[in-house]
Motif scaffolding. Structure first.
Motif, PDB file in Angstrom:
ATOM      1  N   LYS A  89      46.717  42.261  26.013  1.00  0.00           N
ATOM      2  CA  LYS A  89      46.127  42.022  27.336  1.00  0.00           C
ATOM      3  C   LYS A  89      44.647  41.702  27.218  1.00  0.00           C
ATOM      4  O   LYS A  89      44.150  40.788  27.881  1.00  0.00           O
ATOM      5  N   LYS A  90      43.951  42.449  26.375  1.00  0.00           N
ATOM      6  CA  LYS A  90      42.519  42.225  26.206  1.00  0.00           C
ATOM      7  C   LYS A  90      42.253  40.808  25.708  1.00  0.00           C
ATOM      8  O   LYS A  90      41.362  40.123  26.202  1.00  0.00           O
ATOM      9  N   CYS A  91      43.036  40.339  24.766  1.00  0.00           N
ATOM     10  CA  CYS A  91      42.874  38.982  24.238  1.00  0.00           C
ATOM     11  C   CYS A  91      43.105  37.944  25.333  1.00  0.00           C
ATOM     12  O   CYS A  91      42.333  36.988  25.469  1.00  0.00           O
ATOM     13  N   ILE A  92      44.139  38.132  26.119  1.00  0.00           N
ATOM     14  CA  ILE A  92      44.448  37.187  27.201  1.00  0.00           C
ATOM     15  C   ILE A  92      43.309  37.141  28.214  1.00  0.00           C
ATOM     16  O   ILE A  92      42.832  36.069  28.583  1.00  0.00           O
ATOM     17  N   TYR A  93      42.850  38.308  28.641  1.00  0.00           N
ATOM     18  CA  TYR A  93      41.760  38.342  29.618  1.00  0.00           C
ATOM     19  C   TYR A  93      40.481  37.731  29.044  1.00  0.00           C
ATOM     20  O   TYR A  93      39.760  37.007  29.743  1.00  0.00           O
ATOM     21  N   CYS A  94      40.190  38.024  27.790  1.00  0.00           N
ATOM     22  CA  CYS A  94      38.989  37.469  27.149  1.00  0.00           C
ATOM     23  C   CYS A  94      39.034  35.944  27.098  1.00  0.00           C
ATOM     24  O   CYS A  94      38.031  35.272  27.362  1.00  0.00           O
ATOM     25  N   MET A  95      40.185  35.392  26.762  1.00  0.00           N
ATOM     26  CA  MET A  95      40.288  33.933  26.686  1.00  0.00           C
ATOM     27  C   MET A  95      40.183  33.293  28.065  1.00  0.00           C
ATOM     28  O   MET A  95      39.624  32.203  28.206  1.00  0.00           O
ATOM     29  N   HIS A  96      40.680  33.951  29.078  1.00  0.00           N
ATOM     30  CA  HIS A  96      40.526  33.415  30.430  1.00  0.00           C
ATOM     31  C   HIS A  96      39.064  33.470  30.870  1.00  0.00           C
ATOM     32  O   HIS A  96      38.562  32.540  31.496  1.00  0.00           O
ATOM     33  N   LYS A  97      38.371  34.546  30.511  1.00  0.00           N
ATOM     34  CA  LYS A  97      36.936  34.632  30.817  1.00  0.00           C
ATOM     35  C   LYS A  97      36.156  33.565  30.047  1.00  0.00           C
ATOM     36  O   LYS A  97      35.192  32.997  30.570  1.00  0.00           O
ATOM     37  N   PHE A  98      36.582  33.299  28.829  1.00  0.00           N
ATOM     38  CA  PHE A  98      35.937  32.258  28.027  1.00  0.00           C
ATOM     39  C   PHE A  98      36.043  30.909  28.733  1.00  0.00           C
ATOM     40  O   PHE A  98      35.081  30.144  28.786  1.00  0.00           O
ATOM     41  N   GLU A  99      37.200  30.627  29.293  1.00  0.00           N
ATOM     42  CA  GLU A  99      37.402  29.374  30.025  1.00  0.00           C
ATOM     43  C   GLU A  99      36.485  29.300  31.253  1.00  0.00           C
ATOM     44  O   GLU A  99      35.902  28.254  31.543  1.00  0.00           O
ATOM     45  N   VAL A 100      36.346  30.404  31.970  1.00  0.00           N
ATOM     46  CA  VAL A 100      35.441  30.438  33.123  1.00  0.00           C
ATOM     47  C   VAL A 100      33.999  30.207  32.653  1.00  0.00           C
ATOM     48  O   VAL A 100      33.242  29.464  33.288  1.00  0.00           O
ATOM     49  N   GLY A 101      33.633  30.824  31.538  1.00  0.00           N
ATOM     50  CA  GLY A 101      32.295  30.624  30.977  1.00  0.00           C
ATOM     51  C   GLY A 101      32.032  29.173  30.641  1.00  0.00           C
ATOM     52  O   GLY A 101      30.926  28.656  30.856  1.00  0.00           O
ATOM     53  N   TYR A 102      33.037  28.494  30.142  1.00  0.00           N
ATOM     54  CA  TYR A 102      32.909  27.069  29.828  1.00  0.00           C
ATOM     55  C   TYR A 102      32.624  26.263  31.098  1.00  0.00           C
ATOM     56  O   TYR A 102      31.783  25.362  31.090  1.00  0.00           O
ATOM     57  N   ILE A 103      33.297  26.601  32.182  1.00  0.00           N
ATOM     58  CA  ILE A 103      33.054  25.906  33.455  1.00  0.00           C
ATOM     59  C   ILE A 103      31.631  26.176  33.942  1.00  0.00           C
ATOM     60  O   ILE A 103      30.940  25.269  34.402  1.00  0.00           O
ATOM     61  N   TYR A 104      31.193  27.428  33.839  1.00  0.00           N
ATOM     62  CA  TYR A 104      29.806  27.735  34.201  1.00  0.00           C
ATOM     63  C   TYR A 104      28.835  26.901  33.352  1.00  0.00           C
ATOM     64  O   TYR A 104      27.839  26.393  33.858  1.00  0.00           O
ATOM     65  N   MET A 105      29.130  26.775  32.070  1.00  0.00           N
ATOM     66  CA  MET A 105      28.258  26.001  31.177  1.00  0.00           C
ATOM     67  C   MET A 105      28.223  24.541  31.601  1.00  0.00           C
ATOM     68  O   MET A 105      27.154  23.920  31.617  1.00  0.00           O
ATOM     69  N   LYS A 106      29.377  23.992  31.943  1.00  0.00           N
ATOM     70  CA  LYS A 106      29.412  22.598  32.400  1.00  0.00           C
ATOM     71  C   LYS A 106      28.603  22.408  33.678  1.00  0.00           C
ATOM     72  O   LYS A 106      28.065  21.332  33.918  1.00  0.00           O
ATOM     73  N   ASN A 107      28.509  23.468  34.483  1.00  0.00           N
ATOM     74  CA  ASN A 107      27.735  23.412  35.719  1.00  0.00           C
ATOM     75  C   ASN A 107      26.284  23.845  35.506  1.00  0.00           C
ATOM     76  O   ASN A 107      25.560  24.061  36.485  1.00  0.00           O
ATOM     77  N   ARG A 108      25.902  24.007  34.254  1.00  0.00           N
ATOM     78  CA  ARG A 108      24.533  24.363  33.857  1.00  0.00           C
ATOM     79  C   ARG A 108      24.060  25.719  34.384  1.00  0.00           C
ATOM     80  O   ARG A 108      22.884  25.929  34.631  1.00  0.00           O
ATOM     81  N   ASP A 109      24.995  26.632  34.559  1.00  0.00           N
ATOM     82  CA  ASP A 109      24.666  28.009  34.938  1.00  0.00           C
ATOM     83  C   ASP A 109      24.764  28.846  33.658  1.00  0.00           C
ATOM     84  O   ASP A 109      25.754  29.537  33.417  1.00  0.00           O
ATOM     85  N   VAL A 110      23.724  28.776  32.853  1.00  0.00           N
ATOM     86  CA  VAL A 110      23.756  29.340  31.500  1.00  0.00           C
ATOM     87  C   VAL A 110      23.900  30.863  31.516  1.00  0.00           C
ATOM     88  O   VAL A 110      24.631  31.415  30.687  1.00  0.00           O
ATOM     89  N   ILE A 111      23.251  31.532  32.436  1.00  0.00           N
ATOM     90  CA  ILE A 111      23.317  33.000  32.457  1.00  0.00           C
ATOM     91  C   ILE A 111      24.745  33.479  32.695  1.00  0.00           C
ATOM     92  O   ILE A 111      25.267  34.310  31.944  1.00  0.00           O
ATOM     93  N   ASN A 112      25.405  32.949  33.729  1.00  0.00           N
ATOM     94  CA  ASN A 112      26.805  33.346  33.973  1.00  0.00           C
ATOM     95  C   ASN A 112      27.711  32.853  32.852  1.00  0.00           C
ATOM     96  O   ASN A 112      28.672  33.537  32.486  1.00  0.00           O
ATOM     97  N   ALA A 113      27.429  31.685  32.311  1.00  0.00           N
ATOM     98  CA  ALA A 113      28.231  31.170  31.197  1.00  0.00           C
ATOM     99  C   ALA A 113      28.206  32.148  30.030  1.00  0.00           C
ATOM    100  O   ALA A 113      29.256  32.489  29.474  1.00  0.00           O
ATOM    101  N   MET A 114      27.029  32.617  29.659  1.00  0.00           N
ATOM    102  CA  MET A 114      26.914  33.538  28.521  1.00  0.00           C
ATOM    103  C   MET A 114      27.619  34.868  28.799  1.00  0.00           C
ATOM    104  O   MET A 114      28.238  35.437  27.905  1.00  0.00           O
ATOM    105  N   LYS A 115      27.539  35.342  30.046  1.00  0.00           N
ATOM    106  CA  LYS A 115      28.225  36.595  30.397  1.00  0.00           C
ATOM    107  C   LYS A 115      29.728  36.468  30.165  1.00  0.00           C
ATOM    108  O   LYS A 115      30.360  37.362  29.612  1.00  0.00           O
ATOM    109  N   PHE A 116      30.299  35.357  30.595  1.00  0.00           N
ATOM    110  CA  PHE A 116      31.745  35.182  30.457  1.00  0.00           C
ATOM    111  C   PHE A 116      32.144  34.814  29.030  1.00  0.00           C
ATOM    112  O   PHE A 116      33.139  35.310  28.507  1.00  0.00           O
ATOM    113  N   ILE A 117      31.377  33.944  28.401  1.00  0.00           N
ATOM    114  CA  ILE A 117      31.705  33.527  27.032  1.00  0.00           C
ATOM    115  C   ILE A 117      31.611  34.704  26.072  1.00  0.00           C
ATOM    116  O   ILE A 117      32.436  34.845  25.162  1.00  0.00           O
ATOM    117  N   ALA A 118      30.623  35.575  26.260  1.00  0.00           N
ATOM    118  CA  ALA A 118      30.443  36.721  25.366  1.00  0.00           C
ATOM    119  C   ALA A 118      31.624  37.681  25.396  1.00  0.00           C
ATOM    120  O   ALA A 118      31.801  38.474  24.476  1.00  0.00           O
TER     121      ALA A 118
END
Length: 108
Positions: free
Chosen positions: A53-82
């Motif tokens: 479950k942890k792996c699945i949730y982490c990968m979904h958060k990673f995807e959200v972080g990628y979207i934040y990065m594409k939208n140039r919201d680096v702070i939220n991107a790093m929170k989700f990607i991390a």
């Protein structure tokens, strides 16, 4: 829900035209879609180990972080990607996914 099985595959099963953002949800909408998705598969998720479950949730958060990065919201991107660092398997999968994206982008 017993008739369904949830598995991780190493290939993309959905191919999306990313040439424009017209049909792509922003990060907040994606989070809401994912919340509904996880609610819909809760009975299946409950049968998985905590590690899975942890792996699945982490990968979904990673995807959200990628979207934040594409939208140039680096702070939220790093929170989700991390979040991938919470799971060694998610870290490996995110690294592979990132390398694959880099290779695809460099071949264009």
């Amino acid at each position: 829900t017993k008739r369904f099985k949830l598995k991780l595959v190493d290939e993309y099963l959905l191919n999306i035209d990313v040439s424009d953002a017209q049909n792509r949800p922003d990060a907040k909408k994606l989070i809401e879609h994912k919340r509904k998705f996880f609610a819909s598969i809760a009975p299946i998720l409950s049968e998985l180990s905590d590690r899975e479950k942890k792996c699945i949730y982490c990968m979904h958060k990673f995807e959200v972080g990628y979207i934040y990065m594409k939208n140039r919201d680096v702070i939220n991107a790093m929170k989700f990607i991390a979040s991938v660092f919470a799971s060694p398997k998610a870290t490996r999968l995110a690294f592979r996914k990132t390398l694959k994206k880099i290779k695809e982008m460099s071949s264009r």
